[in-house]
Design a protein around this motif. Sequence first.
Motif, short mmCIF file in Angstrom:
data_model
loop_
_atom_site.label_atom_id
_atom_site.label_comp_id
_atom_site.label_asym_id
_atom_site.label_seq_id
_atom_site.Cartn_x
_atom_site.Cartn_y
_atom_site.Cartn_z
N GLY A 216 0.93 -1.36 0.05
CA GLY A 216 0.03 0.04 -0.01
C GLY A 216 1.02 1.29 -0.12
O GLY A 216 0.42 2.42 -0.57
N TRP A 240 -3.36 5.94 -5.22
CA TRP A 240 -4.27 4.82 -4.07
C TRP A 240 -4.36 3.26 -4.63
O TRP A 240 -5.21 3.00 -3.78
CB TRP A 240 -5.59 5.55 -3.59
N ILE A 243 -3.80 0.33 -2.26
CA ILE A 243 -4.31 0.23 -1.06
C ILE A 243 -5.44 -0.52 -1.03
O ILE A 243 -6.51 -0.60 -1.75
CB ILE A 243 -4.71 1.79 -0.36
N PHE A 245 -8.50 -0.98 0.82
CA PHE A 245 -9.21 -0.15 1.68
C PHE A 245 -10.26 -1.16 2.60
O PHE A 245 -10.92 -0.82 3.55
CB PHE A 245 -10.31 0.52 0.80
N ILE A 256 -0.79 5.83 5.89
CA ILE A 256 -2.16 6.35 5.40
C ILE A 256 -2.07 7.88 5.69
O ILE A 256 -2.35 8.66 4.54
CB ILE A 256 -3.49 6.04 6.02
N LYS A 259 0.40 9.25 2.87
CA LYS A 259 -0.14 9.39 1.43
C LYS A 259 -1.33 10.44 1.56
O LYS A 259 -1.18 11.14 0.54
CB LYS A 259 -0.77 8.00 0.91
N TYR A 263 -0.85 13.40 -1.29
CA TYR A 263 -1.74 13.50 -2.28
C TYR A 263 -2.49 14.76 -2.25
O TYR A 263 -2.48 15.46 -3.48
CB TYR A 263 -2.80 12.50 -1.99
N LEU A 282 -10.82 11.08 -4.34
CA LEU A 282 -10.40 10.08 -3.34
C LEU A 282 -11.71 9.58 -2.58
O LEU A 282 -11.88 8.52 -2.42
CB LEU A 282 -9.58 10.91 -2.38
N GLN A 285 -13.92 7.14 -3.69
CA GLN A 285 -13.54 5.91 -3.86
C GLN A 285 -13.82 4.92 -2.55
O GLN A 285 -13.92 3.86 -2.66
CB GLN A 285 -11.86 5.88 -4.12
N TYR A 292 -12.57 4.65 6.68
CA TYR A 292 -11.70 5.45 5.60
C TYR A 292 -12.72 6.70 5.26
O TYR A 292 -11.98 7.64 5.09
CB TYR A 292 -11.33 4.53 4.30
#
Length: 491
Positions: A216, A240, A243, A245, A256, A259, A263, A282, A285, A292
Motif C-alpha cells: 500500500g 491509491w 491500498i 481499503f 495512510i 499518503k 496526495y 479520493l 473511492q 476510511y
Amino acid sequence: MRYILFSIFFLIIACGSKSESSASSDNFNNPTRTIIPPSERDYDIDEPIRGGATDMTIKVTDITGTHRVNLIASYIDQNYIADTTIMTNGVAHFINEKGWPQGLYFMSLPDNQYVQILLAEDQKFTMECSSKDIVNTMKISGSVDNDLYYKTAVYEGTMNPRIQTYNERMQKYEKDSKEYNDAKAMRQKLDAEREAFLQKIADEHPGSLFTNFKMGGQNPRLREDLSSEMQVVQYRRDFWNMIDFNDRRLLHTPMIGNKLKRYMSELTAQNPDSIISSATYLVDQVESYPEYYKVFTNWIVKQYEPTKTTLMDPEAVFVHMIQNYFTLEKAFWADTIQTNAFQGRAHEMAQSLVGGPAPNVISKDQFGATQDLLSKKADYLVVYMFNPDCEHCQEQTPKLIDYYIANKKEVDVMAIAIETTDAEWKKYIKKVNMPFTTVHDPTNRSIYAKYYVDITPELYVINRERKIIGKNLKVFQIQTVIDRDKETRKK
C-alpha cells in the motif's frame, strides 16, 4: 484579530506527517511528531482489529541499566503512548491480555532511537538487536510480519542507494543521450528487481499486515510515455491503487497519513478547484469503506478549515466537503446537532465564494441613510468587514483609508462594522476619519449570509461584473487582485 462565530470541533485527526522516501510511503523513520496522551486525543477511533494476547520481548544487547520505555502507537498522522514499561539491561517486556490494535508501533530507546514493530494477529514474539544498527542486526523469533519487515528494510537499504546512483546519473546527461539511456536502463533493471522482490513476498503472504502495509505504501510508476502534465495527472489517479481499503489495520500505521498529506498537499495544485477535484476523486473511492470515508472526509475538512490555511478561498473547499459529504445521510459518526452546525456554517460561506456573484448589502450608515453596495458606480468595490476593537483592524483600516484616497476614481469601499455597538462604531469612524461608506446593523439581518467572516478584518474585492475576485486579503494585496483582473480582460 477577532474570531467570529464558533470554532469547529472535529471528530477525528490532527494534521501532521513524516517525510517520505522516493520509493514508497510506508517509512522506516522515527516518530518525530508530537506524542499525544490517550486522554488528549482528538479523534474517534472505531473498534480496532486487535491481535491475540500480547507477550512481546525486545532485547537491545548494548543497553545497560534501568530505563523507562514507551510503546508508541500510530493512527493516521498522530502518535500516542499505548503502554510504558521498564527496560532492564536492554530487555523490555510488554504484556496485554486483550491484545493491541494491529498496526505499526515504535518502542522508544533511552538514546532517542526507536525500534519499529508490526503488531499483527500473533503478538507473542521476541526481537533482538543492537542500538548501533537496529535494522541490520535485528533478529526475530515468532513473528513472520516483523521478520519480513526487517528483511525488506535490509534489502532496500542496499538497493535504494544503487537506484539513486542511476537517477543522479540520468540528471547529469541530456535526455536520450547514450549515457542517459544506459543509466535509465540500469535504473529500470534495479526497479524491476525490487518490484519482483516485493511481489514475491506479497504472493507468499497475501493479506498479511506487512504485505498490505508495504504494498500500500508503494508509489505508482511514472508513465514516461505521457507528457509531463499528463504524467502528474496519471500519477495522482494511480496513487491509491495499491491500498486495500478493506484493511482497517492500515489506519493504525503512519502510511495512510503520509499518503493523504502527499496526495492533497504535494500532488494537488493548491487552488480550490484542484483541491476539490482531488478530494472528490479520493472520497468517492472510499464511500463504501466506512472508517476510511470518515477519516478522509474529516482530514480534508480539517486541513482546509478557513482559519488554518493561507489558501485564497479555502471556504470553497470547506463548502464542497460539507455540502457533499458531511450530511445527515452520510456523516454517520456525527449527531444531528453537529451535522446541522456544519451545514449552517457551509451555507453562510457559500454565498461569497471567489468567482461567484457578489451579494448585495443594503444597510444604514452612521447618518441613518440607506446604503446599497451594488448601486455604487466604481469599477471595483471593496467590502471591508471590521470591528473597532480588533487589533489587526486598527492596523489595516488606516492603510485602507490611504488606498481609497489614492484610488477612489476606480475603487469604492463599503466598510461593515460587526460585533460592536452603535456608539463604539460611530466613535471609531470619527477617530480614524473614515472617508468611505460604513454601515452597521445591530440585528445582523442586512448582512447575514452575505459576506462570510470568521476572523476580522475580512476584505473582499468585487469587479465591474460584480463578481468576487478576491477575499481573505490584506490592503496591500487589493491592487494586485485588481491588476490581475484587468490583465484577464485583455486576453
